[in-house]
Design a protein around this motif. Structure first.
Motif, PDB file in Angstrom:
ATOM      1  N   ILE A 100       0.810  -1.223   0.000  1.00  0.00           N
ATOM      2  CA  ILE A 100       0.000   0.000   0.000  1.00  0.00           C
ATOM      3  C   ILE A 100       0.844   1.275   0.000  1.00  0.00           C
ATOM      4  N   PRO A 101       2.053   1.285   0.610  1.00  0.00           N
ATOM      5  CA  PRO A 101       2.829   2.532   0.560  1.00  0.00           C
ATOM      6  C   PRO A 101       3.125   3.019  -0.853  1.00  0.00           C
ATOM      7  N   PHE A 102       3.219   2.089  -1.819  1.00  0.00           N
ATOM      8  CA  PHE A 102       3.496   2.545  -3.190  1.00  0.00           C
ATOM      9  C   PHE A 102       2.341   2.289  -4.154  1.00  0.00           C
ATOM     10  N   ASP A 103       1.585   1.186  -3.968  1.00  0.00           N
ATOM     11  CA  ASP A 103       0.547   0.947  -4.971  1.00  0.00           C
ATOM     12  C   ASP A 103      -0.712   1.781  -4.749  1.00  0.00           C
ATOM     13  N   LYS A 104      -0.698   2.614  -3.698  1.00  0.00           N
ATOM     14  CA  LYS A 104      -1.815   3.555  -3.535  1.00  0.00           C
ATOM     15  C   LYS A 104      -1.896   4.535  -4.703  1.00  0.00           C
ATOM     16  N   ARG A 105      -0.797   4.662  -5.458  1.00  0.00           N
ATOM     17  CA  ARG A 105      -0.820   5.528  -6.647  1.00  0.00           C
ATOM     18  C   ARG A 105      -1.793   5.018  -7.702  1.00  0.00           C
ATOM     19  N   LEU A 106      -2.194   3.760  -7.573  1.00  0.00           N
ATOM     20  CA  LEU A 106      -3.117   3.173  -8.551  1.00  0.00           C
ATOM     21  C   LEU A 106      -4.577   3.371  -8.183  1.00  0.00           C
ATOM     22  N   TRP A 107      -4.883   4.229  -7.209  1.00  0.00           N
ATOM     23  CA  TRP A 107      -6.261   4.263  -6.707  1.00  0.00           C
ATOM     24  C   TRP A 107      -7.264   4.685  -7.775  1.00  0.00           C
ATOM     25  N   ARG A 108      -6.917   5.620  -8.612  1.00  0.00           N
ATOM     26  CA  ARG A 108      -7.863   6.047  -9.648  1.00  0.00           C
ATOM     27  C   ARG A 108      -8.159   4.903 -10.614  1.00  0.00           C
ATOM     28  N   GLU A 109      -7.101   4.206 -11.022  1.00  0.00           N
ATOM     29  CA  GLU A 109      -7.288   3.072 -11.928  1.00  0.00           C
ATOM     30  C   GLU A 109      -8.072   1.959 -11.232  1.00  0.00           C
ATOM     31  N   ASP A 110      -7.815   1.756  -9.949  1.00  0.00           N
ATOM     32  CA  ASP A 110      -8.512   0.701  -9.220  1.00  0.00           C
ATOM     33  C   ASP A 110     -10.006   0.987  -9.114  1.00  0.00           C
ATOM     34  N   ILE A 111     -10.342   2.238  -8.853  1.00  0.00           N
ATOM     35  CA  ILE A 111     -11.759   2.623  -8.789  1.00  0.00           C
ATOM     36  C   ILE A 111     -12.412   2.483 -10.157  1.00  0.00           C
ATOM     37  N   GLU A 112     -11.738   2.973 -11.196  1.00  0.00           N
ATOM     38  CA  GLU A 112     -12.311   2.927 -12.548  1.00  0.00           C
ATOM     39  C   GLU A 112     -12.532   1.487 -13.006  1.00  0.00           C
ATOM     40  N   ALA A 113     -11.531   0.629 -12.781  1.00  0.00           N
ATOM     41  CA  ALA A 113     -11.659  -0.763 -13.196  1.00  0.00           C
ATOM     42  C   ALA A 113     -12.743  -1.479 -12.388  1.00  0.00           C
ATOM     43  N   SER A 114     -12.847  -1.150 -11.113  1.00  0.00           N
ATOM     44  CA  SER A 114     -13.886  -1.768 -10.275  1.00  0.00           C
ATOM     45  C   SER A 114     -15.275  -1.346 -10.736  1.00  0.00           C
ATOM     46  N   LYS A 115     -15.431  -0.095 -11.118  1.00  0.00           N
ATOM     47  CA  LYS A 115     -16.732   0.369 -11.599  1.00  0.00           C
ATOM     48  C   LYS A 115     -17.097  -0.303 -12.922  1.00  0.00           C
ATOM     49  N   ALA A 116     -16.106  -0.487 -13.780  1.00  0.00           N
ATOM     50  CA  ALA A 116     -16.372  -1.182 -15.042  1.00  0.00           C
ATOM     51  C   ALA A 116     -16.755  -2.635 -14.773  1.00  0.00           C
ATOM     52  N   HIS A 117     -16.067  -3.254 -13.841  1.00  0.00           N
ATOM     53  CA  HIS A 117     -16.351  -4.657 -13.519  1.00  0.00           C
ATOM     54  C   HIS A 117     -17.756  -4.820 -12.955  1.00  0.00           C
ATOM     55  N   VAL A 118     -18.126  -3.945 -12.034  1.00  0.00           N
ATOM     56  CA  VAL A 118     -19.451  -4.094 -11.416  1.00  0.00           C
ATOM     57  C   VAL A 118     -20.553  -3.737 -12.420  1.00  0.00           C
ATOM     58  N   ALA A 119     -20.287  -2.801 -13.321  1.00  0.00           N
ATOM     59  CA  ALA A 119     -21.260  -2.484 -14.363  1.00  0.00           C
ATOM     60  C   ALA A 119     -21.498  -3.711 -15.251  1.00  0.00           C
ATOM     61  N   MET A 120     -20.403  -4.412 -15.582  1.00  0.00           N
ATOM     62  CA  MET A 120     -20.527  -5.621 -16.385  1.00  0.00           C
ATOM     63  C   MET A 120     -21.284  -6.711 -15.628  1.00  0.00           C
ATOM     64  N   LEU A 121     -20.980  -6.882 -14.329  1.00  0.00           N
ATOM     65  CA  LEU A 121     -21.672  -7.901 -13.532  1.00  0.00           C
ATOM     66  C   LEU A 121     -23.177  -7.627 -13.470  1.00  0.00           C
ATOM     67  N   GLY A 122     -23.531  -6.342 -13.314  1.00  0.00           N
ATOM     68  CA  GLY A 122     -24.944  -5.983 -13.299  1.00  0.00           C
ATOM     69  C   GLY A 122     -25.601  -6.217 -14.640  1.00  0.00           C
ATOM     70  N   ARG A 123     -24.914  -5.879 -15.703  1.00  0.00           N
ATOM     71  CA  ARG A 123     -25.452  -6.049 -17.062  1.00  0.00           C
ATOM     72  C   ARG A 123     -25.668  -7.527 -17.379  1.00  0.00           C
ATOM     73  N   GLN A 124     -24.792  -8.374 -16.861  1.00  0.00           N
ATOM     74  CA  GLN A 124     -24.874  -9.807 -17.130  1.00  0.00           C
ATOM     75  C   GLN A 124     -25.840 -10.529 -16.193  1.00  0.00           C
ATOM     76  N   GLY A 125     -26.341  -9.812 -15.196  1.00  0.00           N
ATOM     77  CA  GLY A 125     -27.229 -10.442 -14.239  1.00  0.00           C
ATOM     78  C   GLY A 125     -26.513 -11.251 -13.178  1.00  0.00           C
ATOM     79  N   VAL A 126     -25.194 -11.162 -13.122  1.00  0.00           N
ATOM     80  CA  VAL A 126     -24.450 -11.834 -12.056  1.00  0.00           C
ATOM     81  C   VAL A 126     -24.732 -11.147 -10.727  1.00  0.00           C
ATOM     82  N   LEU A 127     -24.907  -9.826 -10.766  1.00  0.00           N
ATOM     83  CA  LEU A 127     -25.367  -9.049  -9.609  1.00  0.00           C
ATOM     84  C   LEU A 127     -26.720  -8.445  -9.945  1.00  0.00           C
ATOM     85  N   THR A 128     -27.505  -8.199  -8.921  1.00  0.00           N
ATOM     86  CA  THR A 128     -28.765  -7.487  -9.144  1.00  0.00           C
ATOM     87  C   THR A 128     -28.467  -6.041  -9.487  1.00  0.00           C
ATOM     88  N   ALA A 129     -29.400  -5.404 -10.140  1.00  0.00           N
ATOM     89  CA  ALA A 129     -29.219  -4.002 -10.519  1.00  0.00           C
ATOM     90  C   ALA A 129     -29.026  -3.136  -9.290  1.00  0.00           C
TER      91      ALA A 129
END
Length: 461
Positions: free
Chosen positions: A21-50
């Protein structure tokens, strides 16, 4: 996180060596963006509820707002940026946060985040190089006719123009830009959805995720390779290392030229320092640091190559050490490019001193030999010998070649006549080098015009 498998927690040493975490915290923007894309896909596929997908997405936005305002907290028990984000998400929205990790692993997650970060770093370098090239083109245009000695072995060789010399670095940096572009194209496959190493049984739409995240070549085609690939980081470091070598060479030119024996350039005050004891000193410290930082950037590339060279598929914890050298190299390269742009734009070139050095350095000796070949029909090897004798004569008298009396030249070889003086001036020498890519001012201006078009530079009035 993994307490279900272990009865006891990690030791203090394990906590410290394991935490990134002392150095990979620099990836926080990418981590949030990728997580949002992943959850959007899961919702679209019905793996998660809307509703779950929406709650997670909104929660991630809240976490991002906190990071933007307060920075990323460092809790070594959470190890890395991925668990730090997920833990904070759970505090904000409750147990539903645990559904975010469905169909993914930290292995494909970090590969995706890191690729996205490196992609931005590549385009940052590309844009910084573009600005440096613009500075070089502008100064080259000012000095398309300014004569200076050209060197081989750091010995005066033939006269060239300062514009030609500066445009040589334009060409180097053009190749550097192309390396970053081609590397950015190669990294255009999205690892997300590869999970730990074998893919996943969930119904994922990896093309959708890749498109959301801007990976132009779609998803990766082999899950083992996807989580263990760090070629993109090595590509960046290789391109950065070559660029740093070019920056170092240009810095060395400025350092040499700024020294009193040369006196070709006065460095900008804003990029120089003084001495604590010698009031006359004006040290080219920024240029020296650019030269020094090249070694550190090359060291970063070496460090990651050595880390990766013996790793079997797929992910190994050694790969946690991939980010520090890339982060360090990117920071140093950004700084060096900005410093060099400032040096090129702000330097004062002492063109009279450059011309004097060209005239006194017997830079037109090759032109004299060429004259003997073309005008006196002397074989080149014999012309080379005759010219050497004339250079020695001028050296002994402390004068330039074109200052030798004709009668003294004719004592060395009677075939020499008065027309030789037309070939002995530095202006004539430079003007004669009119082959494509040569130093003749017209050729230099032609290359500058091409560079202006390539860089989309507007003509200045």
């Amino acid at each position: 996180m993994w307490g279900g498998r272990f009865a006891g927690g990690p030791s203090a040493i394990m906590r410290e060596i394991n935490a990134s975490i002392p150095f990979d915290k620099r990836l926080w923007r990418e981590d949030i963006e990728a997580s949002k894309a992943h959850v959007a896909m899961l919702g679209r596929q019905g793996v998660l509820t809307a509703s779950d997908a929406q709650a997670i997405a909104e929660g991630l936005d809240r976490v991002a707002a906190e990071y933007e305002t307060n920075g990323v907290p460092e809790d070594w028990d959470l190890e890395d940026i991925h668990m730090t984000t997920e833990s904070r998400l759970a505090e904000l929205i409750g147990p539903v946060a645990g559904r975010l990790h469905t169909g993914r692993s930290r292995n494909d997650q970090v590969a995706t985040d890191f690729k996205m970060w490196v992609d931005q770093a590549m385009w940052q370098a590309h844009d910084d190089l573009h600005r440096l090239q613009e500075a070089l083109v502008k100064r080259a245009e000012e000095h398309a006719d300014s004569i200076m000695p050209g060197f081989t072995h750091l010995q005066t060789a033939q006269p060239v123009t300062l514009g030609h010399h500066l445009m040589a670095y334009y060409e180097m940096f053009e190749r550097d830009r192309s390396r970053f572009v081609s590397a950015a194209v190669r990294l255009g496959e999205c690892p997300l959805g590869s999970a730990a190493l074998a893919g996943t049984g969930y119904d994922l739409d990896r093309e959708f995720t890749a498109d959301l995240l801007g990976f132009a070549k779609g998803p990766t085609r082999n899950s083992l390779d996807a989580v263990s690939d760090r070629d993109f980081a090595l590509d960046y470091l290789h391109a950065a290392s070559t660029c740093a070598i070019h920056l170092s060479r240009l810095a060395e030119e400025f350092i040499t030229w700024a020294s009193q024996p040369f006196g070709f350039v006065q460095m900008p005050d804003t990029l120089s320092t003084g001495s604590s004891i010698m009031p006359q000193k004006k040290n080219p410290d920024a240029a020296e640091l650019v030269r020094g930082h090249a070694g550190r950037i090359i060291g970063c590339a070496t460090a990651l190559m050595v880390t990766m060279k013996g790793l079997p598929l797929a992910y190994s914890k050694d790969m946690q050490d991939d980010k520090p050298p890339v982060f360090e190299a990117a920071d140093l390269l950004t700084l060096c490019l900005a410093a060099m742009e400032g040096m090129v734009a702000g330097a004062t070139f002492r063109t009279a001193r450059m011309r004097q050095a060209a005239e006194l350095g017997y830079a037109t000796a090759t032109d004299l030999a060429d004259w003997l070949v073309t005008k006196a029909d002397v074989p080149f090897r014999e012309a080379h010998h005759i010219t050497g004798a004339l250079v020695r004569m001028a050296e002994e008298r402390g004068c330039a070649l074109d200052q030798l009396p004709l009668k003294d030249m004719q004592q060395v070889d009677p075939r020499i006549d008065a027309s030789v003086f037309d070939a002995l001036s530095v202006d004539a020498s430079v003007a004669a080098r009119k082959s494509f890519g040569g130093t003749a001012p017209d050729q230099v201006r032609a290359r500058i015009a091409e560079a202006r078009e390539a860089l989309s530079m507007e003509d200045e009035e």
